[in-house]
Design a protein around this motif. Structure first.
Motif, mmCIF file in Angstrom:
data_model
loop_
_atom_site.group_PDB
_atom_site.id
_atom_site.type_symbol
_atom_site.label_atom_id
_atom_site.label_comp_id
_atom_site.label_asym_id
_atom_site.label_seq_id
_atom_site.Cartn_x
_atom_site.Cartn_y
_atom_site.Cartn_z
ATOM 1 N N VAL A 210 0.954 -0.922 -0.270
ATOM 2 C CA VAL A 210 0.681 0.318 0.399
ATOM 3 C C VAL A 210 0.735 1.112 0.176
ATOM 4 O O VAL A 210 1.499 1.521 1.108
ATOM 5 C CB VAL A 210 -0.903 0.331 1.106
ATOM 6 N N PHE A 211 0.588 2.448 -0.985
ATOM 7 C CA PHE A 211 1.249 3.577 -1.409
ATOM 8 C C PHE A 211 0.483 4.529 -1.032
ATOM 9 O O PHE A 211 -1.130 4.469 -1.398
ATOM 10 C CB PHE A 211 2.172 3.268 -2.170
ATOM 11 N N HIS A 212 1.078 5.524 -0.006
ATOM 12 C CA HIS A 212 -0.106 6.431 -0.285
ATOM 13 C C HIS A 212 0.990 8.060 -1.061
ATOM 14 O O HIS A 212 1.108 8.287 -0.350
ATOM 15 C CB HIS A 212 0.218 7.201 0.792
ATOM 16 N N ILE B 133 -7.406 -0.021 8.163
ATOM 17 C CA ILE B 133 -7.814 0.650 9.196
ATOM 18 C C ILE B 133 -8.149 1.863 8.605
ATOM 19 O O ILE B 133 -6.825 2.286 9.496
ATOM 20 C CB ILE B 133 -8.084 -0.145 10.716
ATOM 21 N N SER B 134 -8.921 2.579 8.556
ATOM 22 C CA SER B 134 -8.573 3.778 8.206
ATOM 23 C C SER B 134 -9.390 4.910 9.745
ATOM 24 O O SER B 134 -10.876 4.411 9.919
ATOM 25 C CB SER B 134 -9.124 4.701 6.588
ATOM 26 N N LEU B 135 -9.076 5.920 9.792
ATOM 27 C CA LEU B 135 -9.779 6.385 11.010
ATOM 28 C C LEU B 135 -9.896 7.890 11.246
ATOM 29 O O LEU B 135 -9.495 8.760 9.967
ATOM 30 C CB LEU B 135 -9.014 6.522 12.261
ATOM 31 N N LEU C 80 -1.067 -3.831 14.941
ATOM 32 C CA LEU C 80 -1.228 -3.058 14.310
ATOM 33 C C LEU C 80 -0.643 -2.253 13.713
ATOM 34 O O LEU C 80 0.085 -1.878 14.919
ATOM 35 C CB LEU C 80 -2.784 -1.716 14.821
ATOM 36 N N VAL C 81 -0.522 -1.907 13.117
ATOM 37 C CA VAL C 81 0.935 -0.998 12.281
ATOM 38 C C VAL C 81 0.411 0.416 11.758
ATOM 39 O O VAL C 81 -0.744 0.007 10.720
ATOM 40 C CB VAL C 81 1.577 -1.941 11.200
ATOM 41 N N SER C 82 0.945 1.511 12.379
ATOM 42 C CA SER C 82 0.596 3.288 11.682
ATOM 43 C C SER C 82 1.238 2.695 10.277
ATOM 44 O O SER C 82 2.206 3.181 9.633
ATOM 45 C CB SER C 82 1.097 3.646 12.545
ATOM 46 N N TYR D 225 -4.084 5.874 9.321
ATOM 47 C CA TYR D 225 -4.246 4.508 8.422
ATOM 48 C C TYR D 225 -3.211 3.747 9.650
ATOM 49 O O TYR D 225 -2.375 3.981 9.717
ATOM 50 C CB TYR D 225 -3.772 4.953 6.701
ATOM 51 N N TYR D 226 -4.398 2.785 9.789
ATOM 52 C CA TYR D 226 -3.073 1.387 10.173
ATOM 53 C C TYR D 226 -3.561 0.120 9.470
ATOM 54 O O TYR D 226 -4.504 -0.085 8.434
ATOM 55 C CB TYR D 226 -4.176 1.260 11.476
#
Length: 937
Positions: free
Chosen positions: A115-117, A371-373, A396-398, A403-404
């Motif tokens: 996953v890239f941002h 997971i998105s918060l 969980l890894v941030s 985003y986790y």
């Protein structure tokens, strides 16, 4: 006239934007920037190259781009990896008046999952001109107003940001009014129309001015509004407020009726011109009027509607204070209400499952879900942290801001835990903090990592012989801890050869149920033990398996009738046994013996003999021993007895039901004064030949003399050797008896080495039984020729079991010396525990297992007597085919009973002196008996 002012706050905002841009550029995330309103297809960046991805792997790895809430503004060409503009981008529509505006993209590729941002900053262009809310603004100014009086004006607004939104105002040239622009604490412009020359209504009743707003973009865009000024004639003093601007801070969600501020204006006039009415200016927008209300008399501003910081955090309220004069004067002020954020919004959570269910052999670090918060609050109230419960085996890894990734932290085992119920909690930094939870069910998919397991490594099965073909003999069952097809167990035989045949010809196993079937009748005499393995294998890929051993013992049944053995050297018509008997023999003389064997084992092979009653009910002068088959006289023979005796002997085993065989014995009674007779076979062939019979008797007498001489020499040599031999110091005591164990069909003897090992205690401690055959009975001289050794001493292979077991005395038998003679008790032998009153043998007190002294105890007993003058013919060891025979002796026979049965070491030493004296007398008697004895053997 042009007014331009750039506040220090704008400079700080610009520096902050530049700093954030620099930080993001070095953070490892890809950042692009494009201006708004560019055309479709505009190049944004080479996203595949910047992310380190090869063009050829974009399609195989399912390269995809998602942007939350931005639809399809941007798109990626999978052929060249270029990010381009797909549709019109309006910065004001996306971000409003926010200083920063960017589109966040998530780039996802599979195999492996990454996953890239990517952030695409949308830069503002000067595409929005300044706009005034109204086309014209009307002002009413008294002519009496002094120079430098100020009148507020409504400013323009620009939807752009930054320099494009920095407005400058100019007023068309005139002689009465000037424009003054100020910036308040909130960095908003306050426009005021300044009177620079006294008005004269009589000269000019209205003034028409043009107000122009110019932004700072390139090219500059402008907006205008008409100012219509009406000059009033009346009141000289307008109401005045303490401040021109009031800054109020108010908590959001304040209830209706909450006081915001109480305004106070004063008027220097008297009377009605001093009375002031407070009103919202006509510049106040409708959304402000829906939130607040003002009391016209007291000047109190209170909350009317719901205040939400997330919808609007700043309200500007223009207030007019108007006196009640016929020509009212108005004072002006501005109330700026700034809302303070409260923690009234719970965090929002969006969970996207990617890899469910999870293989139990998944590697550590496998991404399970994204997971998105988000939190609509601001500041600490909008800072969200995410936690996981339980922590094992996931974590969980941030990955980026809020985003986790839910990843695998330790190894999985479906057989221990097949599914996990995880609770993800998002909590903000407010006080008190608010939280939101979401449940994630992670199912563990099975892999074939467990082989089928049997409850035991080996099973023992007992099957009776002669079973019907295809009968079920046993069921094996293996359990596989895996699931679904990995737990489907199938069974098969481990093929091997059993003798000349394949195992599959004997047994088979059902592949699904594990039932084992016998394919053919089993024969104990052919196969006593069938040992094989059954394999259990699951249906996984690759399949796993294990084996179990089955030991099938074939139990004997009474399916073999006794078989008669032919007597060597004797015969008769129809297979009958023929014997010659002297009429002068006394009671108890053995005249013949019936021999039989049984192919079965144990009790099924234990044979008994009984004499069938003669025809007509006449009492026979003969009897048969119950267990040895020896036919002997019950009394002395006389002239009344028929010279031809036909005896029917019934041989019966002890099976259930018992099987029988019948033997015919033909006895010919001859006088002692007659010429010696030939054997029964010769006699039957030459019954009428007197001359031939005489010749045969002569040869028979010569043979008997030769054998007797040889026997006498042998006995003398034996006595001489025993007398000259030194006494034995072994555990067995003096003498070297031969250990003999016999059965109904044969016997065998231990070697001298074996006997010494048993008696001396070498090897494991045992109690071995040694039985010594007594001397043969005395009888008159016989003219029979020597016969072959008695086949009774041959040992049958079917009775070769349990010969070394320990023995005990079970019950007492009775040994009779003859009719009317003294009774002597003889112990029988059994492996069972003796009854309290039964006979037994036991070592003396304090003796161990290897003790050399034994004591016989005789109880009253219930001896089973076969007939008068008989002793028990055999001792049997239950559970074993071994049978110990006892020969009957006449009353006057000289037998050393110490040679009969011995356990361990003999208790007493033989009296050699008496034996030497008795040997001379007995040797003479044995000369006449040797021929008869040989014929019996």
């Amino acid at each position: 006239m042009v007014y331009s002012q750039r506040s220090p706050g704008s400079r700080r905002l610009l520096l902050l934007l530049l700093l954030l841009t620099a930080l993001e550029a070095g953070s490892g995330h890809v950042h692009y920037s494009i201006p708004e309103e560019v055309k479709h297809g505009t190049f944004v960046g080479r996203i595949a190259q910047d992310l380190g991805l090869e063009l050829v792997e974009l399609v195989p790895r399912l390269f995809r781009v998602s942007s939350k809430g931005y639809r399809d503004l941007l798109e990626v060409n999978l052929q060249n990896g270029i990010l381009f503009v797909n549709s019109r981008i309006d910065r004001e529509e996306l971000c409003g008046r926010n200083a920063e505006c960017s589109i966040h993209l998530e780039v996802i590729v599979d195999r492996p999952l990454q996953v890239f941002h990517v952030e695409v900053e949308v830069k503002d262009i000067n595409d929005n001109p300044p706009r005034f809310l109204r086309r014209e603004q009307r002002l009413f100014i008294l002519e009496s107003r002094i120079v430098d009086s100020r009148f507020p004006l409504e400013g323009a607004s620009d939807m752009d940001v930054g320099a494009n939104a920095e407005l400058k105002y100019k007023l068309n040239p005139n002689e009465y009014f000037d424009l003054d622009v100020k910036t308040n604490e909130e960095e908003t412009n306050i426009l005021e129309l300044v009177l620079k020359k006294a008005l004269d209504r009589e000269e000019t009743q209205e003034h028409l001015l043009l107000l122009t707003a110019v932004d700072g973009g390139k090219p500059e865009l402008t907006g205008t509004v008409q100012l219509l000024i009406s000059v009033l004639d009346a009141n000289d003093n307008a109401p005045k407020f303490d401040k021109s601007v009031y800054n109020i801070r108010l908590l959001e969600n304040a209830p209706n009726g909450t006081l915001v501020i109480k305004l106070n204006a004063s008027d220097a006039d008297d009377g009605i011109n001093k009375e002031i009415v407070y009103l919202f200016s006509n510049l106040v927008l409708d959304n402000v009027r829906s939130k607040f209300i003002i009391d016209s008399n007291s000047g109190e501003i209170t909350v009317k509607g719901e205040l939400d910081y997330e919808d609007c955090n700043l309200y500007e309220i223009n207030i007019d204070a108007v006196d009640r004069s016929s020509f009212p004067l108005t004072g002006h002020c501005k109330v700026i209400v700034k809302l303070l954020d409260e923690n009234d919004n719970t965090p929002e959570m969006v969970i996207t499952s990617i890899s469910l269910p999870v293989q139990e052999d998944a590697s550590l670090g496998t991404v399970i879900a994204l997971i998105s918060l988000s939190d609509r609050d601001s500041g600490p109230n909008g800072q969200v942290t995410c936690t996981l419960s339980p922590h094992v085996p996931f974590k969980l890894v941030s990955t980026f801001k809020n985003y986790y990734s839910l990843v695998l932290d330790s190894a999985l085992d479906r057989e221990s835990v097949s599914d996990y119920a995880l609770v993800v909690t998002a909590r903000d930094g407010g006080s008190p903090s608010l939280s939101a939870t979401a449940s994630v069910s992670v199912e563990v998919a099975d892999v074939n990592d467990n082989a089928p397991a049997f409850a035991q490594a080996e099973y023992t099965v007992f099957v009776k012989e002669n079973n019907p073909p295809g009968c079920h003999i046993f069921t094996v069952s293996a359990r596989d801890a895996d699931a679904q097809e990995n737990a489907l167990v199938s069974y098969s035989l481990v093929e091997r050869r059993v003798g000349e045949r394949a195992l599959s010809s004997y047994v088979s196993v059902h592949a699904e149920s594990g039932k084992v079937y016998a394919l053919q009748p089993l024969d104990h005499e052919e196969l006593e033990l069938l040992q094989f393995q059954v394999s259990a294998r699951d249906a996984g890929v690759p399949p796993l398996g294990s084996n179990v051993t089955l030991q099938v013992f074939v139990l004997d049944e009474n399916d073999n009738a006794p078989a008669l053995l032919p007597l060597p050297g004797a015969g008769g018509a129809g297979g009958a046994v023929s014997e010659l008997v002297w009429r002068s023999v006394g009671a108890g003389h053995v005249v013949a013996k019936v021999r039989a064997v049984d192919a079965d084992s144990g009790y099924n092979a234990w044979l008994s003999y009984e004499l069938q009653p003669a025809a007509g009910g006449a009492r026979s002068p003969f009897r048969v021993a119950l267990y040895t088959g020896e036919i002997s006289t019950t009394r002395s023979l006389d002239e009344a007895d028929s010279p031809r005796q036909r005896l029917l002997v019934l041989v019966r085993d002890h099976g259930e039901p018992a099987l029988t065989a019948t033997a015919t014995v033909l006895l010919s009674l001859v006088e002692s004064g007659q010429a010696p007779k030939a054997s029964s076979r010769v006699l039957a062939g030459a019954a009428g030949a007197e001359t031939a019979l005489v010749d045969v008797n002569v040869y028979l007498i010569i043979a008997i003399c030769a054998v007797s001489s040889l026997l006498v020499l042998t006995l003398l040599l034996y006595v001489a050797l025993r007398c000259s031999a030194p006494p034995s110091e072994g555990a067995c005591g003096p003498g070297k008896p031969t250990l003999v164990c016999s059965s109904a069909v044969g016997s065998w003897s231990y070697s001298q080495q074996r006997r010494q090992r048993v008696c001396s205690g070498e090897g494991p401690p045992k109690t071995d039984l040694m039985a010594f055959s007594p001397s043969l009975p005395q009888g008159p001289g016989s003219a029979d020729i020597p016969r072959q050794p008695n086949p009774d001493w041959r040992y049958s292979a079917s009775l070769r079991a349990g010969m070394h077991s320990s023995v005990h005395l079970e019950e007492a038998g009775i040994l009779r010396a003859g009719p009317g003679g003294p009774d002597q008790q003889w112990p029988t032998v059994s492996s069972a525990t003796p009854e309290p009153e039964a006979g037994e043998v036991s070592p003396p007190v304090g003796a161990g297992v290897n003790s050399n002294s034994w004591t016989f105890k005789y109880g009253p007993g219930n001896p089973k007597q076969s007939g008068p003058g008989e002793l028990p013919d055999k001792f049997i060891i239950p559970g074993s085919p071994a049978i110990i025979s006892i020969r009957q002796e006449p009353t006057n026979s000289q037998i050393d009973k110490s040679d009969f049965i011995t356990f361990g070491k003999k208790e007493e030493t033989k009296k050699k002196k008496k034996k030497k004296k008795g040997n001379k007398t007995q040797e003479k008697k044995e000369k006449g008996n040797s021929t008869t004895d040989n014929s019996d053997q």
